[in-house]
Design a protein around this motif. Structure first.
Motif, PDB file in Angstrom:
ATOM      1  N   THR A  62       0.833  -1.195   0.000  1.00  0.00           N
ATOM      2  CA  THR A  62       0.000   0.000   0.000  1.00  0.00           C
ATOM      3  C   THR A  62       0.870   1.249   0.000  1.00  0.00           C
ATOM      4  O   THR A  62       2.088   1.188   0.225  1.00  0.00           O
ATOM      5  CB  THR A  62      -0.906   0.024   1.245  1.00  0.00           C
ATOM      6  OG1 THR A  62      -0.088   0.171   2.419  1.00  0.00           O
ATOM      7  CG2 THR A  62      -1.726  -1.263   1.351  1.00  0.00           C
ATOM      8  N   VAL A  63       0.235   2.393  -0.237  1.00  0.00           N
ATOM      9  CA  VAL A  63       0.948   3.680  -0.172  1.00  0.00           C
ATOM     10  C   VAL A  63       1.543   3.877   1.215  1.00  0.00           C
ATOM     11  O   VAL A  63       2.670   4.359   1.373  1.00  0.00           O
ATOM     12  CB  VAL A  63      -0.017   4.831  -0.531  1.00  0.00           C
ATOM     13  CG1 VAL A  63       0.648   6.181  -0.293  1.00  0.00           C
ATOM     14  CG2 VAL A  63      -0.501   4.703  -1.964  1.00  0.00           C
ATOM     15  N   GLU A  64       0.802   3.498   2.228  1.00  0.00           N
ATOM     16  CA  GLU A  64       1.276   3.601   3.613  1.00  0.00           C
ATOM     17  C   GLU A  64       2.521   2.745   3.833  1.00  0.00           C
ATOM     18  O   GLU A  64       3.469   3.155   4.517  1.00  0.00           O
ATOM     19  CB  GLU A  64       0.153   3.157   4.557  1.00  0.00           C
ATOM     20  CG  GLU A  64       0.445   3.315   6.026  1.00  0.00           C
ATOM     21  CD  GLU A  64      -0.710   2.823   6.871  1.00  0.00           C
ATOM     22  OE1 GLU A  64      -0.822   1.579   7.043  1.00  0.00           O
ATOM     23  OE2 GLU A  64      -1.494   3.657   7.332  1.00  0.00           O
ATOM     24  N   ASP A  65       2.538   1.539   3.240  1.00  0.00           N
ATOM     25  CA  ASP A  65       3.707   0.668   3.359  1.00  0.00           C
ATOM     26  C   ASP A  65       4.935   1.309   2.702  1.00  0.00           C
ATOM     27  O   ASP A  65       6.051   1.243   3.241  1.00  0.00           O
ATOM     28  CB  ASP A  65       3.434  -0.687   2.689  1.00  0.00           C
ATOM     29  CG  ASP A  65       2.315  -1.452   3.361  1.00  0.00           C
ATOM     30  OD1 ASP A  65       2.085  -1.244   4.553  1.00  0.00           O
ATOM     31  OD2 ASP A  65       1.659  -2.264   2.667  1.00  0.00           O
ATOM     32  N   ARG A  93      -6.912   1.303   8.221  1.00  0.00           N
ATOM     33  CA  ARG A  93      -6.733   2.161   9.393  1.00  0.00           C
ATOM     34  C   ARG A  93      -7.773   3.272   9.451  1.00  0.00           C
ATOM     35  O   ARG A  93      -7.645   4.186  10.270  1.00  0.00           O
ATOM     36  CB  ARG A  93      -5.340   2.783   9.373  1.00  0.00           C
ATOM     37  CG  ARG A  93      -4.202   1.811   9.606  1.00  0.00           C
ATOM     38  CD  ARG A  93      -2.853   2.534   9.476  1.00  0.00           C
ATOM     39  NE  ARG A  93      -2.784   3.689  10.353  1.00  0.00           N
ATOM     40  CZ  ARG A  93      -2.330   3.656  11.607  1.00  0.00           C
ATOM     41  NH1 ARG A  93      -1.892   2.510  12.118  1.00  0.00           N
ATOM     42  NH2 ARG A  93      -2.308   4.740  12.352  1.00  0.00           N
ATOM     43  N   LYS A 112       5.555   4.479   2.302  1.00  0.00           N
ATOM     44  CA  LYS A 112       6.035   5.582   3.138  1.00  0.00           C
ATOM     45  C   LYS A 112       6.834   5.053   4.321  1.00  0.00           C
ATOM     46  O   LYS A 112       7.874   5.607   4.696  1.00  0.00           O
ATOM     47  CB  LYS A 112       4.857   6.410   3.635  1.00  0.00           C
ATOM     48  CG  LYS A 112       4.177   7.229   2.552  1.00  0.00           C
ATOM     49  CD  LYS A 112       2.998   8.005   3.132  1.00  0.00           C
ATOM     50  CE  LYS A 112       2.320   8.848   2.061  1.00  0.00           C
ATOM     51  NZ  LYS A 112       1.129   9.584   2.603  1.00  0.00           N
ATOM     52  N   ALA A 113       6.350   3.961   4.922  1.00  0.00           N
ATOM     53  CA  ALA A 113       7.051   3.386   6.070  1.00  0.00           C
ATOM     54  C   ALA A 113       8.444   2.903   5.672  1.00  0.00           C
ATOM     55  O   ALA A 113       9.417   3.068   6.424  1.00  0.00           O
ATOM     56  CB  ALA A 113       6.236   2.239   6.663  1.00  0.00           C
ATOM     57  N   ASP A 130      10.955   5.693   5.672  1.00  0.00           N
ATOM     58  CA  ASP A 130      11.124   6.425   6.938  1.00  0.00           C
ATOM     59  C   ASP A 130      12.295   5.832   7.726  1.00  0.00           C
ATOM     60  O   ASP A 130      12.159   4.812   8.402  1.00  0.00           O
ATOM     61  CB  ASP A 130       9.832   6.339   7.748  1.00  0.00           C
ATOM     62  CG  ASP A 130       9.864   7.190   9.009  1.00  0.00           C
ATOM     63  OD1 ASP A 130      10.938   7.745   9.328  1.00  0.00           O
ATOM     64  OD2 ASP A 130       8.816   7.288   9.677  1.00  0.00           O
ATOM     65  N   ASN A 169      -8.210   0.984   3.305  1.00  0.00           N
ATOM     66  CA  ASN A 169      -8.796   1.728   4.426  1.00  0.00           C
ATOM     67  C   ASN A 169      -8.698   0.969   5.739  1.00  0.00           C
ATOM     68  O   ASN A 169      -9.520   1.162   6.630  1.00  0.00           O
ATOM     69  CB  ASN A 169     -10.262   2.060   4.113  1.00  0.00           C
ATOM     70  CG  ASN A 169     -10.402   3.065   3.001  1.00  0.00           C
ATOM     71  OD1 ASN A 169     -10.316   4.258   3.221  1.00  0.00           O
ATOM     72  ND2 ASN A 169     -10.606   2.565   1.783  1.00  0.00           N
ATOM     73  N   ASP A 222      -7.829   6.125  12.226  1.00  0.00           N
ATOM     74  CA  ASP A 222      -7.392   7.472  11.874  1.00  0.00           C
ATOM     75  C   ASP A 222      -8.471   8.511  12.168  1.00  0.00           C
ATOM     76  O   ASP A 222      -8.179   9.599  12.673  1.00  0.00           O
ATOM     77  CB  ASP A 222      -7.017   7.527  10.394  1.00  0.00           C
ATOM     78  CG  ASP A 222      -5.735   6.763  10.096  1.00  0.00           C
ATOM     79  OD1 ASP A 222      -4.987   6.465  11.047  1.00  0.00           O
ATOM     80  OD2 ASP A 222      -5.490   6.449   8.914  1.00  0.00           O
TER      81      ASP A 222
END
Length: 874
Positions: free
Chosen positions: A521-524, A577, A526-527, A530, A575, A581
């Motif tokens: 995912t996009v969240e993955d 989270r 970004k992580a 980081d 979705n 969120d």
């Protein structure tokens, strides 16, 4: 010839002969008298010493009921002028003509017509089920079920078993045979066999040994065990038990069964009347030592002591023999079926044997797709019917499946199957090295990975947690729950939401729980970029390396899933989270609900996301650990559901129903739709009367109380509003060492009143008996407002956002957590900004504590000026 001169003969007669004799009496005697005298004569046969006339006794006893019921049904049909097909059928023991003195009368009225709004059906029910009219005219009562042909495919388990022995009692148009044909065309013979086998196995484990005589239930411990063997044979083609008696039961086994029925008849007359148990069993069927000792009485009053002694010994000997024979018959039939193998469908290679299900042809396939379809169809059958796969198939149908298993449509069948346990299916598959990775790319890396929970618990890998989530979903589906919109809004439950899911959305929830960490995912992404995170945190998800928007489209159709199901699954993963969120805001105001509604787009997706979230977080991050967050999640779900259904809270109607007069309603309604439309509204009666007293100046004292809502422990405070009230309460809680996770404030502005709720953090030692009084005193004396001495420092970043003039969202983020941060923020908002606090949420993140406050600024203070004050004084 009168009825009194027609004694029942002892010579064998056919059922038809008995019925003809009863019909012959109808011209000269009333049904009530016929029934009374016929049973009196039948009882004399039962009390006699003949032990081999059970069939004669039961057949005659059944005949009088059959004929009287049939005569009544015919007369009522003619009187009503009902011309549609109509029949009365007997089933169960009545259908087998095996009535004993305490037997239930199993009759059903059949119609080829609508039965919900049918005046004829209602008239029959009025005589038999809703009054004693039939009983008063005939001497016995019966409460028939009412079915039409549409019911036939719906019969299962006990009812399906009972209708094996269906027999027409009154049927001028042949409707009974049509009903049997409809059952035969729609029932599942294998499922019926499993039901009978499970009943037999359960009852066998409960039954005493044959030579135990201190307690013996003749119906459940013997007669039904025999019938389970008969039902096993009859269930193949849905035949009447009588056909099995004649063709497949050894005469000596049938003789043993009839002997037990003969003894049952006698015992029913010997024992005093008693009501049925809650489970539908008759106390008269339970034999105890005294009953076994009394068999000599059957020899009759003219028999001497020696004759009674010898007669009793003979009865006990035959009784013991009969018990052994019926048990051996049932055990032999069931195990013979398993030894031969019972196919799940005629001609199917999937067969149930002693060790479980096996596939007779799986190894014959020469292609990997063919082997995969065979193996997974076997797994699907095991899931559907709730029986295990034979362990030998690990070296058979699934031998080295990690080398050849492919994504085939049977994968989708596993997820869409409404019966059985998907978790059990994947637990079986997890025994085969590499098999799941071939089905779900990224699975192997996921299984070997560590995450926060694995590091904290130091016990299991993540695959074990995944199975637990699937099992949690299965538990939710098994729970009977009220609809979320029925009455009390606290009825919101994941089980209720799960019950409202259609099949596609439920399938998607299962697939999302199974594959949540595999797509990237996009969240993955970004992580992973980081560098402030640990390597474990950076690479704890997205194990396939395939972007989410491609993962299900690339592999989903090979699984056999419809595009709609794949789109819903993609939505759930994207979705995963979303609830968490949104709840970080701590507020479920109208704008928040609108955004969440837009995010879900459909009500079904809202249900699916809620159920997915509840199953996904049922242990780690569960309500017991984070009650305040889950309170907000449940409320957000409820308010969004109401938004989809255009439901607005009718506070006046609710308060009127609770007995509040118009003046009181005006006060409580002033709390607003945000209060009544959410979960806090359920606590209105705890504080309603006190708010009314405050408004009428009958009191100036505040009221505080501890509330329990799910796992949440909440301090509620009703008081007259004054500047700094929230700081006053948080100051008292800080002084008492009580940690707060969330604050929601509701204002009755027209009356100058507030009702505030403070969610107390879990896992702390609080004297909940004394805390409300301490808070009431602090509010009454307006403590903790004057001095900032010893307040913890807000050593972090504080930001103010003003989405609309005067309405602000203040966010504090720090690097170190300390007690009293909420009070420090409330105190500064009061002293330096003169702000009115509507809500406040505090939570810990990976980098430190975060607080979000929703406030209103005074009219003379603009947002830019407030920012400057915060920079200088916070």
């Amino acid at each position: 010839m009168t009825l009194a001169k027609m004694p029942m003969k002892c010579s064998p007669e056919t059922p038809e002969t008995h019925e003809d004799r009863v019909r012959g009496l109808l011209g000269g005697s009333a049904p009530l008298e016929i029934h009374r005298q016929w049973l009196a004569d039948n009882n004399q046969l039962i009390l006699g010493p003949d032990l081999d006339n059970a069939r004669e006794i039961m057949s005659a006893r059944t005949a009088v009921h059959d004929v009287l019921v049939a005569r009544w049904a015919e007369a009522r049909q003619q009187e009503f002028g009902y011309e549609r097909p109509f029949a009365v059928v007997a089933h169960g023991g009545t259908g087998r003509r095996e009535l004993t003195p305490c037997s239930d009368l199993d009759y059903t009225l059949l119609f080829d017509d609508d039965i919900e709004h049918n005046a004829f059906v209602q008239s029959l029910a009025a005589e038999t089920c809703e009054s004693r009219t039939f009983e008063e005219h005939h001497g016995f009562a019966f409460e028939p079920t009412r079915f039409n042909l549409d019911v036939a495919p719906l019969l299962d388990e006990k009812d399906l078993n009972s209708f094996l022995d269906m027999r027409a009692v009154y049927d001028p148009t042949g409707l009974a045979e049509k009903f049997r044909a409809r059952i035969r065309a729609t029932y599942d013979p294998f499922q019926h066999f499993l039901h009978v086998r499970e009943f037999w196995r359960t009852q066998l484990n409960r039954s005493p040994a044959c030579d135990r005589i201190d307690e013996f239930d003749i119906k459940n411990d013997a007669l039904r065990l025999f019938q389970s063997g008969v039902w096993t044979l009859a269930g193949r083609d849905y035949l009447h038990s009588g056909e099995i008696y004649r063709s497949q039961v050894h005469p000596r086994d049938l003789e043993a069964y009839l002997f037990l029925l003969r003894i049952r008849c006698w015992m029913h007359l010997r024992k005093p009347p008693a009501a049925m148990t809650a489970l539908g069993n008759h106390p008269q069927d339970v034999f105890r030592f005294d009953d076994f000792e009394s068999f000599g009485e059957m020899a009759g009053p003219d028999a001497g002591p020696r004759e009674q002694f010898e007669f009793a010994n003979e009865v006990r000997a035959r009784f013991l023999s009969a018990r052994r024979r019926v048990l051996g018959f049932a055990r032999g039939i069931i195990h013979t079926e398993l030894r031969r193998g019972r196919q799940v469908r005629p001609g199917s290679p999937i067969t149930l044997g002693p060790g479980g299900l096996f596939h007779a042809e799986a190894r014959r396939s020469r292609t990997d797709p063919g082997r995969s379809r065979a193996a997974l169809s076997l797994l699907h059958a095991a899931q559907r019917y709730g029986v295990p796969v034979d362990p030998s198939e690990l070296q058979g149908a699934f031998d080295n499946a990690g080398d050849w298993l492919e994504r085939v449509p049977e994968v989708a069948m596993l997820f869409s199957e409404p019966r059985g346990s998907l978790a059990d299916s994947f637990e079986f598959l997890s025994q085969i090295d590499g098999a799941e990775d071939r089905l779900f790319p990224g699975r192997r890396a996921f299984e070997a990975s560590l995450d926060e929970r694995v590091l904290a618990e130091r016990a299991d890998l993540r695959s074990r947690f995944e199975l637990g989530k699937l099992r949690r979903l299965e538990e939710l589906l098994s729970i009977q729950a009220p609809s979320p919109t029925d009455g009390d809004p606290g009825a919101v439950s994941p089980a209720a939401a799960a019950a409202m899911l259609d099949s596609d959305h439920l399938t998607a929830v299962k697939l999302a729980l199974k594959t949540k960490r595999l797509p990237l995912t996009v969240e993955d992404e970004k992580a992973r970029l980081d560098e402030s995170r640990s390597w474990i945190e950076r690479f704890s998800s997205g194990f396939s390396g395939v972007p989410l928007e491609e993962y299900y489209r690339r592999f989903g159709r090979e699984y056999g899933f419809a595009d709609d199901i794949l789109a819903i699954t993609e939505f759930l993963i994207a979705n995963r989270r979303a609830f968490k969120d949104h709840t970080l805001e701590g507020q479920n105001d109208r704008e928040q609900v609108r955004r969440f509604r837009d995010r879900c787009a459909t009500e079904q997706r809202l249900h699916a996301l809620y159920v997915f979230t509840c199953a996904d977080r049922f242990e780690w991050g569960a309500e017991s650990r984070e009650p305040a967050r889950w309170f907000v999640i449940r409320e957000l779900y409820l308010k969004t559901l109401h938004a989809f259904r255009s439901i607005s809270p009718d506070a006046a109607a609710v308060l009127r129903a609770d007995g509040y007069d118009a003046e009181a309603r005006a006060v409580i309604e002033d709390l607003g739709t945000g209060f009544f439309g959410g979960l806090y509204g359920r606590h209105k009666n705890r504080f309603g009367s006190h708010l009314v007293q405050l408004a009428s100046r009958d009191t100036d004292e505040p009221k505080a109380a501890i509330l329990h809502d799910g796992a949440a422990v909440i301090l509620g405070v009703a008081a007259r509003d004054f500047p700094g009230l929230a700081a006053c309460i948080t100051g008292e809680l800080w002084k008492r060492g009580v940690r707060v996770g969330q604050v929601h404030c509701f204002s009755a502005r027209n009356h100058g009143l507030v009702l505030d709720f403070f969610h107390l953090a879990p896992d702390q030692d609080i004297d909940t008996q004394k805390l409300p009084a301490h808070v009431e005193e602090a509010v009454a004396r307006r403590l903790h407002l004057d001095s900032s001495e010893a307040l913890p420092e807000l050593a972090g970043t504080i930001e103010l956002h003003e989405p609309q003039p005067g309405k602000c969202r203040i966010r504090y983020s720090g690097s170190q957590d300390s007690a009293g941060l909420i009070h420090a923020l409330c105190w500064k908002l009061f002293h330096h900004l003169r702000a009115d606090i509507h809500g406040l949420n505090a939570h810990n993140t990976r980098t430190g504590p975060v607080m979000l406050a929703h406030v209103s600024l005074p009219h003379d203070l603009a947002g830019d000026a407030a920012r400057r004050i915060m920079e200088e004084r916070f």
